[in-house]
Design a protein around this motif. Structure first.
Motif, short mmCIF file in Angstrom:
data_model
loop_
_atom_site.label_atom_id
_atom_site.label_comp_id
_atom_site.label_asym_id
_atom_site.label_seq_id
_atom_site.Cartn_x
_atom_site.Cartn_y
_atom_site.Cartn_z
N THR A 2 -66.95 -17.13 -41.05
CA THR A 2 -68.33 -16.85 -41.40
C THR A 2 -68.76 -15.50 -40.86
O THR A 2 -68.19 -14.96 -39.94
N VAL A 22 -67.72 -23.21 -36.09
CA VAL A 22 -68.79 -23.01 -37.05
C VAL A 22 -70.11 -22.98 -36.27
O VAL A 22 -70.52 -24.01 -35.72
N GLY A 24 -73.80 -23.41 -35.37
CA GLY A 24 -74.78 -24.30 -35.96
C GLY A 24 -76.08 -24.34 -35.19
O GLY A 24 -76.86 -25.28 -35.34
N VAL A 158 -71.38 -24.54 -30.31
CA VAL A 158 -72.31 -24.50 -31.44
C VAL A 158 -72.91 -23.11 -31.59
O VAL A 158 -73.52 -22.80 -32.61
#
Length: 174
Positions: A2, A22, A24, A158
């Protein structure tokens, strides 16, 4: 990968400190009134003496988070044999608040790089419940974020953000 992990990968935070994850969660770190931490930006050691203000997002105040600050370049980037050096751990931070609402289990140690440019990495983990992280590491040197996460049952981060710092000369402090 990402877009938000790009700077972490380029800065070798992904690899040296963390596995790919990822993001978040919102994680905002600022020193003083206007020294916001952005991935890869340089901050002077004199600007990071006091504990930063760390604000996190989250689902609600019933979720809890652990914040870790580490230096993977100790004592020098060319010979990081103390990798990682631990600077701070705060646990039980309620979601949608800031680190001052958490429980500090390792006190803040200001970054003081002596040789080369060091990376200082803030990593945020979501806890499975309150008071799940209780035991501080035995030493600040040779800390391992991955091992700490595994031993504490935290899983992947996170959020993460890092800044660079290098020793200040008298001329640079002006």
């Amino acid at each position: 990968m990402t877009k938000t992990l790009g700077p972490l990968a380029v800065g070798r935070v992904i690899g040296d400190v963390l596995d790919s994850f990822v993001p978040g969660m919102k994680l905002e770190v600022a020193y003083g009134h206007n020294k916001q931490v952005y991935n890869g930006h340089e901050l002077m050691p004199s600007a990071v003496c006091a504990r930063p203000r760390v604000e996190i997002g989250g689902d609600d105040m019933r979720s809890f988070y652990t914040l870790v600050l580490t230096d993977p370049d100790a004592p020098s980037p060319s010979d990081p044999h103390s990798r990682e050096h631990l600077h701070w751990i705060v646990t039980d931070i309620p979601g949608t608040t800031n680190a001052s609402f958490g429980r500090e289990i390792v006190s803040y140690e200001a970054p003081k790089p002596s040789i080369g440019i060091h990376r200082y990495v803030f990593v945020l983990f979501k806890q499975k419940g309150r008071r799940t992280v209780c035991v501080p590491p035995a030493s600040r040197d040779h800390f391992n974020t991955r091992s700490f996460s595994e031993e504490s049952g935290l899983g992947l981060p996170v959020a993460a953000v890092y800044f660079n710092a290098q020793r200040e000369t008298a001329a640079r402090r002006r």
